[in-house]
Design a protein around this motif. Sequence first.
Motif: not given
Length: 330
Positions: A269-271, A301-306, A308-312
């Motif tokens: 749901s959060k892509n 590495a890029t996926q890991n860093a991103k 941070i954009d997820i909000q819970l």
Amino acid sequence: MEYRKLGESDLSVSVITFGAWAAGGWMWGGTERKGAIDAIRASYDLGVTSIDTAPVYGQGTSEEIVGEAIKDIPRDKVQILTKYGMRWDLAKGDFGFKSQDNEGNPIDVYKYSGKESIIKECEDSLKRLGTDYIDLYQMHWPDVTTPIEESMEAVLRLIEQGKVRQAGVSNYNVDQMKQAETVLNLASNQVPFSMINRGIEAELVPYCLANKKAILAYSPMERGLLTGKIKPGHQFAEGDHRAGYRFFKEENIRQTDAFLQKIKPLADSKNASLSQLVIRWTIERPGITVALVGARNAEQATQNAKAIDIQLSADEIEFINQQLEEVELV
């Protein structure tokens, strides 16, 4: 990216920190240097300015890779976190375990943190990393053969000489932290923590919260188990330590996979990937300052860093926690 201070120190680090254990190859079935260097650089481009390594990771290989990766980055724009106290080239101290180096040669690893050893290790690390100071210097594992005070006094000398900015420990319990603090001020403790490995929440987390000490969570993905990519029946490559690691027993893989399937719709749901959801949950956990996350290539590495954009939301965190309560590992 988000940044947090380590305890009451003046050292700020990225909440997602690059963990360079796997980059060294040792115990992970070998390494691919270019992929590891690309991973560190891709992380940095997305704000992951902090890198955690150790001499024993690949017997110097990980530190050399980190040094190569950051050589063109202004030194004050990156934070190097490394360790001391595990010797494979000296039979002294507390015998740890038998292992093999990246070429398959047998090695004996000792936990040893005598004063003269720490001074030598620091010099060797500085050379491999291509720098003249270390931002956070951490005792890798407790050494029962050396008084904690002796080890901390050695680090204090290194701080006075400008070779180390802040002192940290790793795998320390509360009593050991208190003992170290009689000599110097600890910024942090690096310990294992993940959704399915939360033992530190009993004593260590409350102590660190009360005394303003940072916690660096290592293996927040439980060495890949929480990515959702490891299914029952998984076969590990030759030399991969996970084949004998307790979390990778068949029943534990099955239970973990079932849990991940329950939270996957939330990630979708959060892509976001499951990994990103797990990383975000980890850095939202009370007392956890930093999540150390490894990557073998730039894409990971890029996926890991991103993450941070997820909000819970509070409700979403509670939903995850409720699903976790049903996981019973053997």
